[in-house]
Enzyme design. Structure first.
Site, PDB file in Angstrom:
ATOM      1  CG  PHE A 116      -0.329   0.463   2.421  1.00 54.41           C
ATOM      2  CD1 PHE A 116       0.091   1.887   2.535  1.00 54.41           C
ATOM      3  CD2 PHE A 116       0.090  -0.578   3.410  1.00 54.41           C
ATOM      4  CE1 PHE A 116       0.652   2.262   4.030  1.00 54.41           C
ATOM      5  CE2 PHE A 116       0.795  -0.140   4.626  1.00 54.41           C
ATOM      6  CZ  PHE A 116       1.064   1.201   4.777  1.00 54.41           C
ATOM      7  CG  ASN A 117       4.945   1.185   1.282  1.00 54.10           C
ATOM      8  OD1 ASN A 117       4.653   0.348   0.680  1.00 54.10           O
ATOM      9  ND2 ASN A 117       6.151   1.242   1.754  1.00 54.10           N
ATOM     10  N   GLY A 190       5.878  -6.522   1.034  1.00 58.60           N
ATOM     11  CA  GLY A 190       5.175  -6.233   1.837  1.00 58.60           C
ATOM     12  C   GLY A 190       5.662  -6.678   3.379  1.00 58.60           C
ATOM     13  CB  SER A 191       4.192  -7.342   6.652  1.00 62.36           C
ATOM     14  OG  SER A 191       3.546  -8.242   6.558  1.00 62.36           O
ATOM     15  CD  GLU A 212      12.930  -6.509  -2.628  1.00 59.95           C
ATOM     16  OE1 GLU A 212      13.251  -6.104  -1.585  1.00 59.95           O
ATOM     17  OE2 GLU A 212      13.643  -7.062  -3.365  1.00 59.95           O
ATOM     18  CB  CYS A 246      10.153  -1.242   3.571  1.00 57.27           C
ATOM     19  SG  CYS A 246      10.340  -1.291   1.661  1.00 57.27           S
TER      20      CYS A 246
END
Length: 458
Positions: A116-117, A190-191, A212, A246
């Site tokens: 999303f970022n 993502g996370s 990533e 991130c």
């Protein structure tokens, strides 16, 4: 029950198996289509980013210009990247007319799951590398940026043949159904928690992956650093996208002798960028959700706030906040903050501090501010992380010639530029033999000088 996305996978795989995607012309055509989609709809993309979480103009345009630059790199270098590469082989074989060649071939149907970022940039950059390498692509944008996802859902079919590039929107159920399919490659940003889910699913089909992820990125400011430069770059690197990227500096270790001066300059830099009341700043983004706002606000310890500390859950706002002196027991240092709350810790002994940092999960990035080359060399040699900067923050990941990616907990695999093309390509190593050369290395072995015959391989 049949998987609802199986027909989509089958259509792309059938197209890939026709060898249509392996040509230079197909790849250039896909890159051109991607560029047109971005540039024709620049204003719509920017508006969607603002609607989703208030991204300011610079951060909006960044998401357009960076993928456009990646496309330009591949357009200018694609023929060289695609060309078979001669490689050295043992002298004995080479002298007798053999040669080694490395071919790069596409994997096939690639699933790209974006975050999303940076919902445009971090969805399209992997897709651009995949297309340049000759793969078809299924895009899965983040469902937490609904305006951007809806725009992609409308535009992708208008610019691409679905056998080449398709899009799937939705949330967990859609991702679960996609991950159940036997893709040829999966690229996830993502996370770390979701990265583990992706990797488990990929293992069922032995699908190669690039992950990533993220983590707490250390930032070290020693006593020789230019504090004005360090403060300004850390303030921007940490607070852009409201801290939701991130590669943001996750915490700062500053030498105790200059800690007070650094804190003062860091506070001044934040005010210079976002004003005394950042909620009014047009340059400060919002948190992606009220849940994340609550989470980040919970890390704020009032007795350690030296700057900021205000938040508004309903407005999805957390003020740029500096916590000092922080310790590893503080909530903000138990996990990746992913928000505009920055813990700062003093250190006295460099080696003792690095010993602490290196025992924590490996980070995606690290940043060093120092004028002492010996210090820089020591940190780079001792501390493992994905990539980073010296006397700079964040910008390393937008440079084509610098492979980008994590290590350990922060991810696996590198991309961008040539590294991206290589990562999304299978390396096919070939020994091209002399058709008229006899090698006396076959049975029966009695009476043969085996060592002499084997010497051709050394």
């Amino acid at each position: 029950m049949a998987n609802r996305f199986q027909p989509l996978l089958d259509a792309q795989r059938g197209h890939f198996l026709s060898d249509a995607t392996k040509s230079y012309e197909w790849r250039i055509d896909q890159l051109d289509r991607m560029e047109r989609m971005l540039l024709d709809n620049k204003e719509a993309f920017c508006a969607a980013l603002y609607q989703d979480f208030g991204k300011p103009p610079f951060e909006q345009l960044f998401e357009i210009t960076v993928p456009a630059g990646v496309i330009r790199y591949y357009r200018e270098n694609l023929k060289d990247l695609m060309a078979p590469q001669p490689v050295p082989i043992p002298q004995g074989l080479e002298a007798t007319g053999n040669r080694g060649v490395v071919y790069k071939e596409p994997y096939g149907v690639t699933l790209v799951i974006g975050p999303f970022n940076a919902p445009i940039l971090l969805l399209l950059d992997p897709a651009i590398a995949a297309l340049a390498a000759g793969n078809t692509v299924i895009l899965k944008p983040a469902n937490t940026t609904p305006a951007t996802a809806a725009l992609f859902q409308r535009l992708v079919p208008a610019y691409f043949d679905p056998r080449d590039v398709s899009i799937v929107t939705g949330g967990r159920e859609e991702i679960a159904d996609l991950l159940a399919l036997p893709f040829d490659f999966i690229f996830f940003t993502g996370s770390s928690a979701v990265g583990k889910v992706v990797m488990r699913a990929a293992a069922e089909n032995l699908t190669p992956v690039i992950l990533e992820l993220g983590g707490q990125n250390p930032t070290i400011v020693d006593e020789t650093a230019n504090l004005d430069i360090a403060a300004e770059r850390i303030a921007w690197g940490h607070n852009a996208i409201s801290g939701q990227w991130c590669i943001a500096p996750g915490y700062v270790y500053v030498h105790e002798s200059i800690a007070d001066a650094f804190i003062a300059k860091l506070k001044a830099a934040i005010v210079a960028m976002y004003g005394d009341d950042p909620i009014k700043s047009p340059d400060f983004a919002r948190m992606i959700s009220t849940h994340d706002t609550e989470r980040v606000a919970s890390y704020i310890l009032p007795d350690k706030v030296v700057h900021g500390g205000r938040y508004d859950i309903a407005a999805r706002y957390v003020e740029p906040t500096v916590l000092y002196p922080s310790t590893w027991d503080d909530p903000a240092l138990q996990q990746e903050v992913f928000g505009p709350v920055l813990p700062v810790m003093p250190y006295r002994d460099l080696r003792a501090m690095i010993d602490i940092v290196k025992r924590r999960p490996k980070s995606l990035a690290a940043y060093i501010f120092s004028k002492r080359q010996e210090t820089v060399d020591y940190i780079l040699g001792s501390l493992s992380f994905g990539g980073g900067c010296v006397n700079q923050t964040n910008l390393h990941c937008w440079i084509d010639s610098l492979p980008f990616g994590g290590v350990g907990y922060s991810g696996m695999g590198k991309y961008y530029g040539k590294a991206g093309f290589d990562a999304l390509s299978n390396t096919k190593a070939m020994l091209i033999g002399n058709p008229d050369l006899r090698l006396d290395v076959f049975p029966p072995y009695a009476g043969k000088d085996i060592e002499k015959n084997l010497s051709v391989f050394s």
